[in-house]
Design a protein around this motif. Structure first.
Motif, PDB file in Angstrom:
ATOM      1  N   PRO A   1       0.809  -1.229   0.000  1.00 42.29           N
ATOM      2  CA  PRO A   1       0.000   0.000   0.000  1.00 42.29           C
ATOM      3  C   PRO A   1       0.833   1.266   0.000  1.00 42.29           C
ATOM      4  O   PRO A   1       0.429   2.282  -0.570  1.00 42.29           O
ATOM      5  CB  PRO A   1      -0.828  -0.122   1.292  1.00 42.29           C
ATOM      6  CG  PRO A   1      -0.091  -1.089   2.147  1.00 42.29           C
ATOM      7  CD  PRO A   1       0.567  -2.048   1.195  1.00 42.29           C
ATOM      8  N   ALA A   2       2.037   1.217   0.625  1.00 42.74           N
ATOM      9  CA  ALA A   2       2.892   2.409   0.656  1.00 42.74           C
ATOM     10  C   ALA A   2       3.384   2.770  -0.745  1.00 42.74           C
ATOM     11  O   ALA A   2       3.375   3.944  -1.138  1.00 42.74           O
ATOM     12  CB  ALA A   2       4.069   2.172   1.599  1.00 42.74           C
ATOM     13  N   LEU A   3       3.815   1.763  -1.512  1.00 35.08           N
ATOM     14  CA  LEU A   3       4.295   2.021  -2.867  1.00 35.08           C
ATOM     15  C   LEU A   3       3.161   2.453  -3.789  1.00 35.08           C
ATOM     16  O   LEU A   3       3.317   3.366  -4.613  1.00 35.08           O
ATOM     17  CB  LEU A   3       4.985   0.775  -3.427  1.00 35.08           C
ATOM     18  CG  LEU A   3       6.311   0.384  -2.769  1.00 35.08           C
ATOM     19  CD1 LEU A   3       6.828  -0.927  -3.351  1.00 35.08           C
ATOM     20  CD2 LEU A   3       7.344   1.482  -2.942  1.00 35.08           C
ATOM     21  N   ILE A   4       2.009   1.795  -3.657  1.00 33.75           N
ATOM     22  CA  ILE A   4       0.848   2.170  -4.483  1.00 33.75           C
ATOM     23  C   ILE A   4       0.454   3.619  -4.200  1.00 33.75           C
ATOM     24  O   ILE A   4       0.151   4.395  -5.115  1.00 33.75           O
ATOM     25  CB  ILE A   4      -0.333   1.225  -4.214  1.00 33.75           C
ATOM     26  CG1 ILE A   4      -0.031  -0.167  -4.780  1.00 33.75           C
ATOM     27  CG2 ILE A   4      -1.618   1.770  -4.827  1.00 33.75           C
ATOM     28  CD1 ILE A   4      -1.083  -1.205  -4.460  1.00 33.75           C
ATOM     29  N   ALA A   5       0.471   3.995  -2.923  1.00 33.20           N
ATOM     30  CA  ALA A   5       0.097   5.363  -2.555  1.00 33.20           C
ATOM     31  C   ALA A   5       1.023   6.385  -3.198  1.00 33.20           C
ATOM     32  O   ALA A   5       0.574   7.421  -3.692  1.00 33.20           O
ATOM     33  CB  ALA A   5       0.116   5.515  -1.035  1.00 33.20           C
ATOM     34  N   ASP A   6       2.317   6.087  -3.203  1.00 29.73           N
ATOM     35  CA  ASP A   6       3.264   7.033  -3.808  1.00 29.73           C
ATOM     36  C   ASP A   6       3.077   7.151  -5.319  1.00 29.73           C
ATOM     37  O   ASP A   6       3.140   8.248  -5.883  1.00 29.73           O
ATOM     38  CB  ASP A   6       4.707   6.608  -3.503  1.00 29.73           C
ATOM     39  CG  ASP A   6       5.169   7.054  -2.126  1.00 29.73           C
ATOM     40  OD1 ASP A   6       4.542   7.970  -1.566  1.00 29.73           O
ATOM     41  OD2 ASP A   6       6.136   6.475  -1.604  1.00 29.73           O
ATOM     42  N   ILE A   7       2.825   6.030  -5.982  1.00 31.05           N
ATOM     43  CA  ILE A   7       2.604   6.062  -7.432  1.00 31.05           C
ATOM     44  C   ILE A   7       1.355   6.868  -7.761  1.00 31.05           C
ATOM     45  O   ILE A   7       1.338   7.698  -8.680  1.00 31.05           O
ATOM     46  CB  ILE A   7       2.497   4.635  -7.992  1.00 31.05           C
ATOM     47  CG1 ILE A   7       3.856   3.925  -7.910  1.00 31.05           C
ATOM     48  CG2 ILE A   7       2.010   4.657  -9.446  1.00 31.05           C
ATOM     49  CD1 ILE A   7       3.808   2.456  -8.279  1.00 31.05           C
TER      50      ILE A   7
END
Length: 531
Positions: A135-141
């Protein structure tokens, strides 16, 4: 629409200045590498832990005062169904900064972590950390996609330039200087970007004094003040905490904390940033208030108003374009471009940092050289930038997905981060239980923006135009339930394994293997002492 040449020239000049600063930061990072002699990858990620307090305050402020902050605050104030009462960004972000300094800066910086995910990896291992990284990487993208889409729409509006061209050029510039200088490039370009945002927005604050003819404004209109009804309190609290506490789950925040020279400097940076966080919201409020009081029929925009046309989300650039002289609108587009870049570069670097440090280095290539890690940072930074850029072309869906990703960080990552830093017995089993609880409860609450129906109806729900809207603070309820699961399951499994109620063979996460080794070592030492 014809291309606005003066505005285009101004934006190109601004981009050239930013690239020049990026080149300077690249040279500075090389000098730091020689001086400190530490890991080059770590210097790229946390600047060699050599960022001073003034620069730290400015880059932290610039990261959060992005396109979403200034345009979202203006939209809330301008919209008749919201108003100033619902423009919670300035207050929420000031609260976020203070809480970060009080509860998170000290344990993170004193442990010399490199990313936000390091404490999870140290405590829970690679599998659980990877689960939280998703979820952290998806949020940044999605953060990158959202702010690029906002910039593309704004440039198309003011410059008369294709939004596709605007997105591609802006993304390329941002990726380029971040690739060159790492955190140094991000930090020092943030300083210039923040100053530009402040000057241009402040200059646009008094639109009614800038425009020719005071008749464009009807001061009797006060819809921009808004009101908070008692029955809406639950929804307001939920959205306020989503911004104030959900923001504590972004790696971009901890990149600034971990780049400070000491724990004390990290805390001071967070405390001191609270005031500029709040102050930077005032110009957006003033501009939106002027737009709400304007007689749009007296402008080139005409009627119906932006709100009636469904363009409230673009009220900031619209106000600058139609309620101010051309030279002020040029400053305005520059401020929005600066705000977008100051957030985008942080999102790019934070994603690349977490992937390199917590997945590639710790799981895929444990023996990777420092040079190899630097190239992985650059490669993953480009991938995140391209992914965000490609999603930016579907503006509306991206905005909805960005909202959901923020919810997921608040409901899943925030309680996990709080527990791993402040609950000494938290373990992987509790983490997984909390992860599932937070995610399930959030999904069951529904998301109208994505067309996800509400399957769990909380108290005070309402049906508006055939859509279920939750007025109970259901996101915060999910956070509380997730935290209870982490603490409760962690304690139960600890008692179960230590008292032999659960077979050792069931410890698939090896959460208690270290405890058993310490116990055996202590027991052997005791036996030797007796002998």
């Amino acid at each position: 629409m014809a291309v606005n040449v003066p505005a285009l020239v101004a934006v190109v000049f601004f981009y050239i200045v930013i690239v020049a600063i990026g080149l300077w930061a690249f040279r500075k990072s090389k000098e730091v590498e020689k001086t400190l002699g530490g890991s080059k990858a770590e210097i790229t990620i946390v600047g060699g832990r050599n960022i001073n307090v003034p620069v730290g305050i400015l880059t932290l402020t610039a990261t959060w005062v992005g396109g979403g902050y200034i345009m979202g605050t203006a939209e809330a104030v301008y919209s008749p169904n919201q108003g100033l009462a619902w423009a919670m960004g300035p207050f929420a972000y000031a609260f976020l900064s203070s809480e970060g300094g009080l509860f998170f800066a000290k344990p993170m910086r004193s442990s010399n972590y490199v990313t936000m995910m390091d404490p999870f990896q140290q405590r829970y291992g690679n599998v659980c950390t990877t689960l939280l990284l998703i979820p952290a990487l998806i949020a940044d993208i999605l953060w990158v996609a959202c702010i690029l889409a906002a910039l593309g729409g704004t440039m198309a509006l003011i410059l008369g330039l294709s939004s596709t061209i605007s997105i591609v050029i802006s993304a390329s510039v941002c990726i380029g200087y971040t690739l060159l200088g790492g955190l140094y490039a991000v930090a020092y370009t943030d300083v210039i970007q923040l100053l530009f945002i402040f000057v241009s927005l402040v200059r646009n604050m008094k639109l009614e004094h800038s425009i020719t003819g005071a008749s464009h404004f009807n001061q009797s209109h006060s819809t921009w003040v808004g009101e908070l009804k008692l029955e809406d309190t639950g929804k307001w609290i939920d959205e306020f905490l989503l911004l104030a506490l959900g923001g504590l789950s972004y790696q971009a925040l901890y990149q600034r904390i971990l780049s400070a020279a000491s724990t004390t400097q990290a805390q001071v940076t967070c405390y001191a940033a609270a005031l500029p966080f709040f102050i930077m919201g005032i110009p957006s409020v003033a501009i939106a208030a002027a737009a709400a009081s304007a007689d749009w029929n007296m402008t080139a925009y005409g009627l119906p108003s932006p709100f009636e046309r469904g363009e409230a989300g673009n009220i900031l650039p619209l106000a600058m374009l139609y309620l101010a002289p051309p030279w002020l609108s040029v400053l305005g587009i520059g401020s929005i471009a600066a705000a977008v870049m100051s957030s985008m570069d942080s999102a790019l670097l934070s994603s690349a940092s977490m992937f390199t440090q917590n997945i590639y280095k710790r799981s895929l290539r444990k023996q990777a050289s420092d040079r190899e890690l630097q190239w992985v940072i650059r490669g993953s930074l480009v991938v995140v930038g391209l992914a965000g850029m490609s999603l930016a072309f579907g503006e509306k869906s991206v905005f909805a997905l960005w909202i959901l990703s923020g919810d997921l960080l608040y409901c899943i990552v925030f309680p996990q981060l709080t527990c791993v830093l402040h609950v000494s017995f938290a373990n992987g089993y509790g983490m997984i239980a909390g992860f599932v609880a937070g995610m399930v409860l959030r999904i069951l609450g529904g998301e109208p923006g994505l067309g996800i129906p509400a399957l769990l109806l909380y108290p005070w729900w309402r049906e508006i135009d055939g859509v279920i809207i939750q007025y109970f603070p259901f996101r915060t309820f999910a956070v509380i339930c997730s935290s209870v699961c982490v603490v409760g399951i962690s304690k139960l499994t600890e008692l179960g394994f230590h008292h032999k109620k659960i077979p050792e063979s069931w410890d698939v996460l090896q959460a208690f293997q270290e405890d058993k080794r310490r116990y055996r070592k202590s027991h052997l030492c005791t036996m030797d002492t007796k002998l």
